[in-house]
Structures are given as structure tokens and as C-alpha cells.
Design an enzyme around this catalytic site. Structure first.
Site, PDB file in Angstrom:
ATOM      1  N   PRO A 196      40.065  40.972  34.906  1.00  0.00           N
ATOM      2  CG  PRO A 196      38.977  39.330  36.159  1.00  0.00           C
ATOM      3  CD  PRO A 196      38.837  40.726  35.659  1.00  0.00           C
ATOM      4  CD  GLU A 205      29.211  36.922  38.128  1.00  0.00           C
ATOM      5  OE1 GLU A 205      30.092  36.054  38.006  1.00  0.00           O
ATOM      6  OE2 GLU A 205      28.906  37.450  39.210  1.00  0.00           O
ATOM      7  NE  ARG A 261      55.618  55.362  43.419  1.00  0.00           N
ATOM      8  CZ  ARG A 261      56.867  55.084  43.059  1.00  0.00           C
ATOM      9  NH1 ARG A 261      57.125  54.628  41.848  1.00  0.00           N
ATOM     10  NH2 ARG A 261      57.851  55.263  43.901  1.00  0.00           N
ATOM     11  CG  ASP A 320      60.642  53.394  42.412  1.00  0.00           C
ATOM     12  OD1 ASP A 320      61.025  53.743  43.542  1.00  0.00           O
ATOM     13  OD2 ASP A 320      59.739  53.960  41.781  1.00  0.00           O
TER      14      ASP A 320
HETATM   15 CL1  6GU Z   1      41.313  44.540  36.845  1.00  0.00          CL
HETATM   16  N1  6GU Z   1      39.450  43.121  38.032  1.00  0.00           N
HETATM   17  C1  6GU Z   1      39.025  42.097  38.773  1.00  0.00           C
HETATM   18  N2  6GU Z   1      37.714  41.948  39.010  1.00  0.00           N
HETATM   19  N3  6GU Z   1      39.842  41.188  39.308  1.00  0.00           N
HETATM   20  C2  6GU Z   1      41.142  41.360  39.064  1.00  0.00           C
HETATM   21  C3  6GU Z   1      41.654  42.404  38.306  1.00  0.00           C
HETATM   22  C4  6GU Z   1      40.758  43.287  37.785  1.00  0.00           C
HETATM   23  N4  6GU Z   1      42.986  42.286  38.257  1.00  0.00           N
HETATM   24  C5  6GU Z   1      43.281  41.205  38.964  1.00  0.00           C
HETATM   25  N5  6GU Z   1      42.181  40.639  39.450  1.00  0.00           N
END
Ligand code: 6GU
Length: 236
Positions: free
Chosen positions: A89, A116, A154, A169
Site C-alpha cells: 500500500p 505488517e 490483457r 477500453d
Molecule cells: Cl499492493 N497491498 C496491500 N496489503 N494492501 C493494498 C495494496 C497492496 N494495494 C492497495 N491496498
């Protein structure tokens, strides 16, 4: 293209990879997807892959050893070193533009994290870039890796039966798609727009363009602003 996935849960990938476009693209050797289980590279008898964070704090951190050993096992399996992508994230958000860039690579090496987070030396030591799929928290990088794989594969030549498919798209030019209708002409008192039944291909194309602009403006104003600015730039 070859896509390596390093994960603690390779089985999670089986279902999405065994349907539709992803299935066909593998059968036709458009993409080779190789799943590796990081836990196979654990060195102790408990097959440990995570440990407590130095400095204290909650949760567990993925140890660098098993990830490095897994990486060094798969890297020489293809001549291309590949672009190394950590799913986290903390990463930059995946966009269609990035998917297009990735689709031009001969090889991607995706690393999906659990717990974590990763020991920082995994990112720095493997020269990995970080990708997220949006501003929300998933339990691990696996689903994000699958989203990335789908978006990229794709786009590979031949992956969609119909070669014009990807060019049509949403997002390929920054606008959403026009509305689509199929039979029946009247459904529960809702009628297909007359123009689509007119047979006038010029008018239909113009109507679809208007619809794309209108819908983007209404539903994704930030995309619309970007599109309009881009058009102004093109007119200069
Ligand atoms: Cl790549 N990993 C995690 N754990 N949460 C996320 C993510 C990735 N992308 C958005 N939320």
C-alpha cells in the site's frame, strides 16, 4: 512475457489464472506465469518467514532471507533480469498508463507481502519499485498482484481475441466508455436509444463520443478535467 510471482500463498492464484483471458493467454504462450512459494526457501525447521520488528511494535515483518533466496532461485530461469515490483500500500497507484508500460516488459517479478510489511532491505536490496492498487488496506499483496497481472496480460498482443478490444477500453484515452445495449430493443419498458437503431454510423459515432464526455464529466470530474487540459495541449 514471463511473470514471476513470489508469494506465501501460491494457491490463491490458481482460480483467477485458470479462467478466460488469463487462461487462454497462458495456453497460447503469450504469457508464462511462474508461481514460487517463499516459504520453500525458509531455512529453519519451522519454515519461518516472518519475525518481530526491531525496535518493537505490533505485528510481524517478512524476513529478507527467504525472499532473497527465492528471488535468486528464479532470476536466472530466464535471460531477462525483469522489472521487480513489490506489492504494497506504500507504492504508487497502479494506473492504465502503468499497466501499458509494464505490458511492454519482457519480464516482471512480482513480490506479494503478508504480515505488517517487508524488511526494508527487500526493497532496497532487490532494486524493487513499489505498486499499490488503491488507497485502502488489503490483508496482503496477493490480490493486488492478481489485479496487476490481469490489467497487464490483457494488453499483450493476441491476448484479447479481438485486436481492437483494448484500444476501446475506458481510460485508454482518459475517458469512460459510452453506454452499450443489446437485444431486446424494449426491456421492462426501457428502450434502446433510437440513434443506435438508425443505421447512421456517423451519427452513432458522434453520439457515443458525446456520451463518453458527458459521463466522464458527471461521474469522474477529475478525469474529465485532465482530459480537457490534454486536449487544449494538443490544440497548441
Ligand atoms: Cl499492493 N497491498 C496491500 N496489503 N494492501 C493494498 C495494496 C497492496 N494495494 C492497495 N491496498
Amino acid at each position: 512475457m514471463r511473470i514471476d510471482v513470489l508469494t506465501l500463498f501460491p494457491d490463491m492464484f490458481q482460480m483467477p489464472l485458470s479462467y478466460s483471458i488469463l487462461k487462454r493467454a497462458q495456453e497460447q504462450n503469450i504469457v508464462e506465469i511462474v508461481l514460487s512459494n517463499i516459504r520453500d526457501f525458509a531455512t529453519d525447521s519451522y519454515r519461518k518467514v516472518d519475525d518481530k520488528p526491531y525496535g518493537g511494535g505490533p505485528g510481524m515483518v517478512m524476513m529478507p532471507g527467504p525472499v532473497f533466496d527465492c528471488f535468486e532461485h528464479i532470476r536466472p530461469q530466464a535471460s531477462e533480469p525483469g522489472r521487480v515490483i513489490l506489492l504494497t500500500p506504500q507504492g504508487q497507484t497502479l494506473t492504465q498508463e502503468k499497466a501499458v508500460q509494464f505490458s511492454a516488459e519482457p519480464r516482471l517479478i512480482l513480490i506479494a507481502g503478508r504480515y505488517e510489511g517487508f524488511d526494508e532491505r527487500i526493497r532496497t536490496g532487490l532494486g524493487a519499485e513499489q505498486i499499490s492498487i488503491g488507497d485502502y488496506v488489503l490483508s496482503g499483496g496477493e490480490l493486488a498482484a492478481m489485479v496487476l497481472i490481469d490489467a497487464v496480460v490483457r494488453l499483450l498482443p493476441g491476448a484479447l481475441g479481438d485486436e481492437t478490444g483494448a484500444a476501446d477500453d475506458s481510460f485508454c484515452d482518459g475517458l469512460l466508455e459510452y453506454p452499450q445495449y443489446t437485444r431486446p430493443e424494449m426491456f421492462r419498458n426501457m428502450k434502446v436509444p433510437d440513434i443506435l437503431l438508425s443505421g447512421d454510423h456517423g451519427k452513432i459515432a458522434a453520439w457515443r463520443n458525446e456520451q463518453r464526455l458527458e459521463r466522464t464529466k458527471q461521474w469522474r470530474p477529475e478525469l474529465y478535467e485532465k482530459y480537457v487540459k490534454g486536449q487544449a495541449q494538443n490544440d497548441k
